[in-house]
Scaffold this motif. Structure first.
Motif, short mmCIF file in Angstrom:
data_model
loop_
_atom_site.label_atom_id
_atom_site.label_comp_id
_atom_site.label_asym_id
_atom_site.label_seq_id
_atom_site.Cartn_x
_atom_site.Cartn_y
_atom_site.Cartn_z
N HIS A 1 54.32 13.58 66.29
CA HIS A 1 52.82 13.44 65.91
C HIS A 1 52.69 13.95 64.71
N ARG B 1 40.05 18.39 60.97
CA ARG B 1 40.41 20.02 61.00
C ARG B 1 40.42 20.21 59.68
N GLU C 1 50.42 12.48 56.25
CA GLU C 1 49.47 12.17 57.42
C GLU C 1 50.38 11.23 58.15
N1 LIG Z 1 35.29 18.48 64.08
C1 LIG Z 1 35.77 17.47 64.64
N2 LIG Z 1 34.89 16.81 65.59
C2 LIG Z 1 35.05 15.73 66.29
N3 LIG Z 1 36.35 15.00 66.13
C3 LIG Z 1 37.18 15.62 65.51
C4 LIG Z 1 36.79 16.45 64.66
N4 LIG Z 1 38.16 17.04 64.12
C5 LIG Z 1 38.91 15.96 63.98
N5 LIG Z 1 38.16 15.07 65.25
C6 LIG Z 1 38.89 14.00 65.71
O1 LIG Z 1 40.25 14.38 65.99
C7 LIG Z 1 41.01 13.39 65.78
C8 LIG Z 1 42.20 13.79 64.64
O2 LIG Z 1 43.17 12.79 64.47
P1 LIG Z 1 44.06 12.48 63.38
O3 LIG Z 1 44.98 11.50 63.64
O4 LIG Z 1 43.08 12.27 62.22
O5 LIG Z 1 44.76 13.71 63.31
P2 LIG Z 1 45.88 15.09 63.93
O6 LIG Z 1 46.20 15.85 62.87
O7 LIG Z 1 44.89 15.81 64.97
O8 LIG Z 1 46.96 14.17 64.82
C9 LIG Z 1 48.23 14.19 64.51
O9 LIG Z 1 48.48 13.18 65.51
C10 LIG Z 1 47.81 12.02 65.15
C11 LIG Z 1 48.19 11.03 66.48
O10 LIG Z 1 49.51 10.44 66.33
C12 LIG Z 1 48.36 11.15 63.96
O11 LIG Z 1 47.42 10.31 63.90
C13 LIG Z 1 47.87 12.36 62.93
O12 LIG Z 1 48.27 11.83 61.80
C14 LIG Z 1 48.39 13.68 63.09
O13 LIG Z 1 48.46 14.46 62.29
C15 LIG Z 1 40.13 12.12 65.48
O14 LIG Z 1 39.86 11.41 66.67
C16 LIG Z 1 39.04 12.61 64.93
O15 LIG Z 1 38.02 11.95 65.03
#
Ligand SMILES: Nc1ncnc2c1ncn2[C@@H]1O[C@H](COP(=O)(O)OP(=O)(O)O[C@H]2O[C@H](CO)[C@@H](O)[C@H](O)[C@H]2O)[C@@H](O)[C@H]1O
Length: 482
Positions: free
Chosen positions: A162, A298, A375
């Motif tokens: 991931h 994040r 990403e």
């Molecule tokens: N402050 C906040 N409050 C509430 N919700 C928040 C938040 N900050 C983030 N989130 C939530 O956390 C999740 C983040 O998911 P992402 O896929 O964008 O990134 P992440 O880097 O965590 O995942 C890693 O794993 C995933 C899954 O494979 C990949 O899609 C990604 O590219 C990879 O970096 C989303 O559901 C988002 O809504």
């Protein structure tokens, strides 16, 4: 077919990021492919609070204390929970103490999760013998090293990456405490730049490697994205594939989302303006017609948040309002807070993690900005597509695979769903915001973008079928029919 999934996080029990969304949604989607998944997770405090299970296996001494594997079901998910209080019953997050410092024994906490994953893979549970083991990220990766280096029959395996940036890299001194045979400490095993690499070990041992989008699967073969693992990944290129993430379309459904002020749908977009007004209220934004661009992330370098911080004045000058929800690096939090103070009413900031607010933002903001430097897939742009919150994304990894740029040709063909811009470029980000503001001022163009995005299939259906096909190709037909 029976699959054991091993992961440190699973939605809705414990989530720090997108990994949990995926490990929580994929088992449900695989069910309709005839695949039964049980997921092994650590018994962190929030997990134990929401879970009741039956003890199916006990350890008198597992890494310094007694431990039990509990089996049960929560929210339709079949779980195996490793209840080991000496490792997982701690205040703070899954990886860090309340002050944000990594737990010093993380190497042991996740090696132990993996140890138990391997035990289950080897059939020690009796009640559940998987035909395949599927591990997620470095925290579960060592499962595959245990399976590989032990003299016991092991099922085929898949590792899903991931995020290659997190690798679980430790000093050589921990090796003797892992309980692996001496030959495992080799370049062909767990050895990584003189120490022990958990993700590396999993990549080396897996029958197949997947990552969460086709573009990222290509990118990680290059030094610029390979984070030191591109050499190994290239030697395994034949076993590598990219399967784009879906989203849970029940949890993320604008017509039934309890976090929204008003539900809405592709056909009935009207409810959106009530959510928009609520968002203006919650973020102390001026009312009015300029587009609200959301950021839910994040707050880190990976996510390109420094580029946003750098461009705040230009974004506001371009005619946009910003609503930012996130938590992360202290200096980025400070920079965003300073920008918010400078542009009261045009920029609103919530520092923290708020699942409900993130839904309201997708359902009320006009656009979502995702300027990541890399990403693997990205989920927030997929939520955006489903909620008519038009994504503006850096052209990298899964962002490049899931958003169709509103260039002239795509607009003329009626297939555009958002905006793409060059990654790692502040100027390019601001240029995209200007394009977005212009498009927003043309209601026909904008509604077209929203509706086309809302039509996109962001469900797990297609991707679950790809995982199922991969799993079937690895499991022998005899085992599959069992
Ligand atoms: N402050 C906040 N409050 C509430 N919700 C928040 C938040 N900050 C983030 N989130 C939530 O956390 C999740 C983040 O998911 P992402 O896929 O964008 O990134 P992440 O880097 O965590 O995942 C890693 O794993 C995933 C899954 O494979 C990949 O899609 C990604 O590219 C990879 O970096 C989303 O559901 C988002 O809504």
């Amino acid at each position: 077919m029976k699959v054991l999934s091993v992961t440190p996080e699973i939605f809705p029990l414990i989530k720090t990021g997108g990994l949990a969304d995926v490990t929580g949604a994929l088992p449900l989607a695989l069910k309709s492919q005839g695949i039964e998944v049980k997921t092994l997770i650590p018994g962190f405090i929030p997990v134990m609070k929401q879970f009741e299970g039956e003890a199916v296996y006990s350890y008198d001494d597992l890494a310094g204390g007694p431990a039990t594997v509990l089996m049960g079901t929560v929210a339709g998910l079949d779980l195996l929970v490793l209840d080991a209080p000496h490792l997982y019953t701690r205040a703070g997050g899954p990886y860090a103490d309340p002050g944000g410092n990594d737990w010093p024994d993380n190497w042991q906490r996740f090696a132990t999760l993996s140890r138990v994953g391997a035990d289950i893979g080897q059939g020690k549970l009796g009640a559940f013998q998987p035909d395949l083991v599927h591990v997620h990220d470095w925290q579960a990766a060592l499962t595959l090293a245990y399976l590989r280096f032990e003299d016991a029959p092991a099922p085929p395996s898949v590792i899903t990456v991931h995020n290659l940036a997190f690798q679980g890299q430790y000093g050589a001194d921990i090796f003797r405490l892992l309980g692996l045979p001496p030959e495992a400490m080799s370049v062909d095993g767990v050895e990584y730049y003189g120490g022990v690499g958990y993700l590396k070990a999993g990549l080396r041992a897996a029958s197949a490697i997947t990552t969460v989008s086709p573009t990222y699967a290509q990118e990680i073969r290059e030094p610029a994205f390979g984070m030191g693992l591109d050499g190994l990944i290239n030697t395994r290129a034949n076993e590598l594939s990219g399967i784009v993430n879906g989203i849970d379309t029940v949890v993320w459904d604008p017509s039934r989302d309890p976090h929204l002020k008003r539900p809405f749908s592709r056909e009935h977009l009207d409810g959106r303006r009530h959510n928009r007004a609520e968002l203006e209220r919650r973020f102390f934004l001026e009312e009015g017609h300029d587009p609200i661009i959301a950021v839910v992330s994040r707050l880190t370098w990976q996510k390109g948040i420094d580029l946003i911080a750098q461009e705040l004045d230009n974004i506001v000058a371009a005619g946009a309002k910003l609503a930012i929800l996130g938590k992360g690096d202290a200096e980025l939090e400070i920079a965003l807070a300073a920008g918010t103070a400078r542009h009261h009413g045009r920029i609103g900031l919530h520092l923290g993690y708020d699942e409900g607010l993130s839904h309201l933002m997708q359902g009320g903001a006009d656009a979502i900005l995702v300027p990541s430097r890399f990403e693997p897939c990205g989920l927030t742009q997929l939520y955006g597509l489903r909620y008519g919150c038009v994504p503006a994304v850096a052209r990298t990894g899964g962002l490049a695979d899931t958003v169709t740029d509103a260039n002239e040709a795509a607009l003329a063909a009626g297939v555009a769903t958002g905006f793409q811009f060059a990654p790692d470029s502040a100027a390019s980000l601001t240029y995209a915001v200007r394009r977005l503001v212009n498009a927003y001022r043309d209601r026909e163009v904008w509604t077209g973008l929203m509706r086309e995005g809302m039509k996109a299939d962001v469900s797990w259906d297609r991707s679950a079928a790809r995982y199922a096909a991969l799993f079937r190709s690895l499991v022998s037909p005899k085992e599959e029919s069992a």
